[in-house]
Design an enzyme around this catalytic site. Sequence first.
Site, PDB file in Angstrom:
ATOM      1  N   ARG A  26      -9.981  -2.564   4.893  1.00  0.00           N
ATOM      2  CA  ARG A  26      -9.103  -3.488   5.463  1.00  0.00           C
ATOM      3  C   ARG A  26     -10.322  -4.586   5.908  1.00  0.00           C
ATOM      4  NH1 ARG A  26      -3.881  -4.052   9.234  1.00  0.00           N
ATOM      5  NH2 ARG A  26      -2.973  -3.543   7.147  1.00  0.00           N
ATOM      6  N   HIS A  70      -2.663  -8.626   0.395  1.00  0.00           N
ATOM      7  CA  HIS A  70      -2.171  -7.226   0.658  1.00  0.00           C
ATOM      8  C   HIS A  70      -1.369  -6.713  -0.359  1.00  0.00           C
ATOM      9  CE1 HIS A  70      -1.300  -4.265   3.797  1.00  0.00           C
ATOM     10  NE2 HIS A  70      -0.705  -5.056   4.575  1.00  0.00           N
ATOM     11  N   GLN A 123       1.528  -3.701   0.570  1.00  0.00           N
ATOM     12  CA  GLN A 123       2.382  -4.222   1.004  1.00  0.00           C
ATOM     13  C   GLN A 123       3.426  -4.861   0.047  1.00  0.00           C
ATOM     14  OE1 GLN A 123       3.232  -4.220   4.692  1.00  0.00           O
ATOM     15  NE2 GLN A 123       5.216  -4.686   3.971  1.00  0.00           N
ATOM     16  N   ASP A 147       6.643 -13.393   7.541  1.00  0.00           N
ATOM     17  CA  ASP A 147       5.545 -12.565   8.225  1.00  0.00           C
ATOM     18  C   ASP A 147       5.143 -13.612   9.406  1.00  0.00           C
ATOM     19  OD1 ASP A 147       3.357 -11.174   8.713  1.00  0.00           O
ATOM     20  OD2 ASP A 147       2.076 -12.290   6.925  1.00  0.00           O
ATOM     21  N   CYS A 197       6.685  -7.890   7.040  1.00  0.00           N
ATOM     22  CA  CYS A 197       5.879  -6.528   6.729  1.00  0.00           C
ATOM     23  C   CYS A 197       5.626  -5.873   8.082  1.00  0.00           C
ATOM     24  CB  CYS A 197       4.485  -7.262   6.132  1.00  0.00           C
ATOM     25  SG  CYS A 197       3.884  -8.682   7.082  1.00  0.00           S
ATOM     26  N   ARG A 207       5.920   2.051   2.526  1.00  0.00           N
ATOM     27  CA  ARG A 207       4.518   2.025   2.490  1.00  0.00           C
ATOM     28  C   ARG A 207       3.754   3.361   2.084  1.00  0.00           C
ATOM     29  NH1 ARG A 207       1.635  -2.095   4.973  1.00  0.00           N
ATOM     30  NH2 ARG A 207      -0.026  -1.045   3.785  1.00  0.00           N
TER      31      ARG A 207
HETATM   32  N1  NVA Z   1      -0.521 -11.774   7.548  1.00  0.00           N
HETATM   33  C1  NVA Z   1      -0.794 -10.661   8.439  1.00  0.00           C
HETATM   34  C2  NVA Z   1      -0.161  -9.679   8.023  1.00  0.00           C
HETATM   35  C3  NVA Z   1      -0.240  -8.267   8.827  1.00  0.00           C
HETATM   36  C4  NVA Z   1       0.330  -6.926   8.177  1.00  0.00           C
HETATM   37  C5  NVA Z   1      -2.140 -10.547   8.616  1.00  0.00           C
HETATM   38  O1  NVA Z   1      -3.062 -10.850   7.976  1.00  0.00           O
HETATM   39  O2  NVA Z   1      -2.489 -10.290  10.056  1.00  0.00           O
HETATM   40  N1   CP Z   2       2.209  -4.222   7.563  1.00  0.00           N
HETATM   41  C1   CP Z   2       1.167  -3.893   7.730  1.00  0.00           C
HETATM   42  O1   CP Z   2      -0.076  -3.825   6.901  1.00  0.00           O
HETATM   43  O2   CP Z   2       0.981  -3.182   9.050  1.00  0.00           O
HETATM   44  P1   CP Z   2      -0.285  -2.951   9.905  1.00  0.00           P
HETATM   45  O3   CP Z   2      -1.211  -3.957  10.125  1.00  0.00           O
HETATM   46  O4   CP Z   2       0.039  -2.007  11.210  1.00  0.00           O
HETATM   47  O5   CP Z   2      -1.188  -1.925   8.995  1.00  0.00           O
END
Ligand code: NVA
Ligand code: CP
Length: 304
Positions: A101, A128, A131, A222, A262, A290
């Site tokens: 990540r 992502h 997801q 989101d 998400c 997930r």
């Molecule tokens: N678009 C959000 C998704 C979180 C799961 C982010 O990147 O923070």
């Molecule tokens: N939806 C998602 O990826 O959640 P987290 O950021 O908590 O991993």
Amino acid sequence: MKKHLISAADFTPSEIEKVFNLAAKLKRAPEKYRARLAGRMFGLIFEKPSTRTWVSFEAGIFSLGGGAIFLGPEDIKLGVREEVRDVARVLNRYLSGVILRTFSHETITEFEKHFKHPVINGLSNFEHPCQALADFFTLRERLGRKKPVLAFIGDGNNVLNSLILVAARLGAVLRYATPRGYEPDRKIVSLGRQIAAKTGASILGGHDPNEAACGADALYTDVWVSMGEEKMRPKKLKAFRGMQLNRALLAKAKPGAYVMHCLPAHRGEEITDEVIESRNSIVFDQAENRMHVQKAVLLHLCGF
Ligand code: NVA
Ligand code: CP
């Protein structure tokens, strides 16, 4: 050949079908797969916070008999303490796969070049994929083989980019509405449409949430301010006015349409408390799935 899941486009329609079928079996009878990853150790290298991705991967890997090591923002410091390629070549010697990540998508692609085992994108600024796969699996559970009509209202971000690519691969209809200047990545849209031309999918973009939502099977949103964008918050809150998933917007969709997110959600911003808590909401099924889908992805990438 080594496989990876860095972009949602990395899996062909038949690979997605295989992963979905396996995920359904893993969900139904997890005990049958308890030793599948025995003796394999996976690394989770996370530059950003996480609840779902971290815990669902760790719990999933343990339930398959494997082991996982979580490395947070203060641990490895990819590219800061040491070059990404050196970290990858060291971890090659210890691990059977990594989940990354990162802030920058290029960190994942650079890591993958030097890592011999499967690499999974657990969220970057650009995509992502885990997801989006879990989300379409969740829709499959609800709608069966019917091709879903999914409307995404909000930011043209990592989540929407990956939803476009999975929708394209699966022949679904994806309509999105974003504020001007916050459209999804152009290359993603163009790739999505190229894939859609072969699979019969439709990827339709615009700026009117009502138009996107009209008659849809599910409405998805989101956060407006993603991780790493905190400084843009005042500007984005202004730009996203009118993009909220609320009762009025839900009324434009098909009766009984599903509400998707998400998570984490910012109630009162991109979605109302009323709608996320309504009977239409399937956000916790998405979160649960997930884990099942990622277990299937791991098994697929490890050659099972
Ligand atoms: N678009 C959000 C998704 C979180 C799961 C982010 O990147 O923070
Ligand atoms: N939806 C998602 O990826 O959640 P987290 O950021 O908590 O991993």
